[in-house]
Design a protein around this motif. Structure first.
Motif, short mmCIF file in Angstrom:
data_model
loop_
_atom_site.label_atom_id
_atom_site.label_comp_id
_atom_site.label_asym_id
_atom_site.label_seq_id
_atom_site.Cartn_x
_atom_site.Cartn_y
_atom_site.Cartn_z
N ALA A 143 0.80 -1.23 0.00
CA ALA A 143 0.00 0.00 0.00
C ALA A 143 0.83 1.27 0.00
CB ALA A 143 -0.92 0.01 1.23
N ARG A 144 0.17 2.31 -0.50
CA ARG A 144 0.61 3.68 -0.22
C ARG A 144 -0.26 4.19 0.93
NH1 ARG A 144 1.73 7.27 -5.65
NH2 ARG A 144 2.67 5.62 -6.92
N VAL A 145 0.39 4.71 1.96
CA VAL A 145 -0.32 5.32 3.09
C VAL A 145 -0.08 6.82 3.01
CG1 VAL A 145 -0.61 5.37 5.58
CG2 VAL A 145 0.07 3.23 4.45
N VAL A 146 -1.16 7.57 2.93
CA VAL A 146 -1.08 9.03 2.79
C VAL A 146 -1.62 9.67 4.07
CG1 VAL A 146 -1.78 11.05 1.47
CG2 VAL A 146 -1.40 8.85 0.30
N HIS A 147 -0.80 10.52 4.68
CA HIS A 147 -1.17 11.19 5.92
C HIS A 147 -1.49 12.65 5.58
CE1 HIS A 147 0.82 7.74 7.92
NE2 HIS A 147 1.65 7.86 6.90
N GLN A 148 -2.73 13.04 5.78
CA GLN A 148 -3.16 14.40 5.45
C GLN A 148 -2.81 15.32 6.62
OE1 GLN A 148 -4.00 16.18 2.70
NE2 GLN A 148 -6.19 15.69 2.45
N ILE A 149 -1.76 16.12 6.43
CA ILE A 149 -1.40 17.03 7.51
C ILE A 149 -1.97 18.42 7.20
CG2 ILE A 149 0.58 15.64 8.19
CD1 ILE A 149 2.38 17.85 6.95
N SER A 150 -1.29 19.48 7.53
CA SER A 150 -1.87 20.82 7.42
C SER A 150 -0.76 21.86 7.37
CB SER A 150 -2.77 21.10 8.64
OG SER A 150 -3.10 22.48 8.74
N ILE A 151 -1.06 23.00 6.76
CA ILE A 151 -0.08 24.09 6.79
C ILE A 151 0.10 24.60 8.22
CG2 ILE A 151 -0.44 24.82 4.41
CD1 ILE A 151 -2.13 27.12 5.43
N ALA A 152 -0.79 24.22 9.13
CA ALA A 152 -0.59 24.56 10.54
C ALA A 152 0.67 23.91 11.09
CB ALA A 152 -1.79 24.14 11.37
N VAL A 255 -2.48 12.92 -5.66
CA VAL A 255 -1.16 12.72 -6.26
C VAL A 255 -0.35 11.74 -5.43
CG1 VAL A 255 1.04 13.84 -6.81
CG2 VAL A 255 -1.10 14.97 -7.41
N ALA A 256 -0.30 11.98 -4.12
CA ALA A 256 0.48 11.12 -3.24
C ALA A 256 -0.01 9.67 -3.28
CB ALA A 256 0.41 11.65 -1.81
N ALA A 257 -1.32 9.49 -3.43
CA ALA A 257 -1.90 8.15 -3.39
C ALA A 257 -1.79 7.40 -4.70
CB ALA A 257 -3.38 8.25 -2.99
N THR A 258 -1.68 8.13 -5.83
CA THR A 258 -1.84 7.44 -7.12
C THR A 258 -0.78 7.75 -8.17
OG1 THR A 258 -3.26 9.16 -8.13
CG2 THR A 258 -4.34 7.48 -6.75
N ALA A 259 -0.07 8.84 -8.08
CA ALA A 259 0.87 9.21 -9.15
C ALA A 259 1.96 8.15 -9.27
CB ALA A 259 1.47 10.58 -8.90
N PRO A 260 2.33 7.77 -10.48
CA PRO A 260 3.29 6.67 -10.65
C PRO A 260 4.72 6.99 -10.25
CG PRO A 260 2.72 7.62 -12.78
CD PRO A 260 1.80 8.26 -11.78
#
Length: 316
Positions: A143-152, A255-260
């Motif tokens: 898997a690709r694991v994508v962690h959604q962070i923040s500009i905070a 992009v993070a989850a799917t771009a090759p």
């Protein structure tokens, strides 16, 4: 000519994708785009009515989409454990996990079912527990694991001496800490996965700024009406000024989850002025995310706090 930023999501038939916080806002856009590309999308939701509405929205746009609901409350480790057991019992490998759900800036200190400060416990520890519980399926799906962070997370720190905000609570400071912790954990996950040969990759993304439910009225968080900031963001977004929309804010995570061509440890966000809107692209790691020793501390401390199910994160 349409100048709204967009990307092409590659075909995802045969890929199971799990998106937390997928019942509205940015998460719903991510889920819809993954489903449109052929992924089998699982939406773990706390509110079944919002979840049902999300299914309707996705099926109206893509009648043949494969999308289903599961029950998950990230503010309860018991709920996380039940969700991950259900997924393991189903046994289907997971190819994409997007840790997107979150809460933001309760005006007063709130706690999770397990006694953690609400933002740290939900945004960060809840997702650590999800990764731990799903680890066998993530490994099976490479898997690709994508962690959604923040500009905070651009500023702030991990308050080691007051991690749960018991002595001093500030909503925005606690929110930034939760996203810094999430980012540090995500980076360490990539390093540990590579060292242990797990076959998974770990990525960071941030949505910039867009009008979502994060700053809307949330009576359960002691916020009776939407914030002034939410109203201003809404006006700017509708006029196409500086900030993004839910559609464009979803693009970095997609992009993070799917771009090759994305490598583990990547960080994507909007590339416009101030990185609050615009086309998605690579970002420089924020200063609070550059300390590998701090990342290891966050990893160890988080695993200890959640009482990891010993499926991999707690292994030596």
């Amino acid at each position: 000519m349409n100048r709204t930023p967009d990307i092409t999501v590659p075909p995802l038939a045969g890929t199971r994708a799990v998106v937390t916080g997928g019942s509205d806002g940015v998460g719903l856009v991510i889920a819809r785009r993954l489903a449109a590309a052929g992924a089998d999308v699982v939406l773990p939701v706390r509110n079944p009515d919002k979840g049902a509405a999300a299914l309707t929205t996705i099926h109206e746009a893509h009648p043949a989409a494969s999308v289903s609901l599961r029950t998950l409350d990230l503010s309860s480790l018991e709920s996380v454990a039940a969700f991950t057991r259900t997924m393991r019992d189903e046994g289907d490998p997971i190819g994409i996990l997007v840790d997107n759900a979150g809460v933001m800036t309760p005006p007063t200190r709130q706690t999770t079912a397990d006694g953690f400060e609400m933002q740290f416990g939900t945004n960060h520890l809840g997702h650590v527990a999800v990764v731990d519980g799903l680890l066998p399926l993530l490994q099976a799906g490479r898997a690709r694991v994508v962690h959604q962070i923040s500009i905070a997370a651009r500023s702030g720190e991990i308050a080691r001496d007051d991690l749960q905000g018991e002595r001093s609570y500030d909503g925005m400071r606690a929110y930034a800490q939760s996203k810094i912790a999430m980012g540090l954990f995500g980076l360490e996950l990539g390093r540990v996965a590579a060292q242990r040969g797990w076959g998974i990759t770990s990525h960071l993304a941030h949505p910039g700024v867009a009008p979502t439910s994060l700053l809307a009225a949330r009576p359960e968080l002691d916020r009776s009406s939407e914030t002034v900031a939410r109203r201003v963001i809404g006006v700017l977004s509708r006029r196409g000024i500086l900030v993004g929309t839910a559609e464009t804010a979803a693009l970095p995570a997609l992009v993070a989850a799917t771009a090759p061509d994305v490598e583990s440890g990547s960080f994507h966000g909007p590339r416009g002025l101030g990185h609050v809107g615009g086309r998605p692209g690579p970002q420089q790691l924020y200063a609070p995310l550059r300390d590998d020793a701090e990342a290891r501390w966050v990893w160890t401390t988080s695993v200890d706090l959640i009482g990891a199910e010993r499926l991999g994160l707690a292994a030596s």
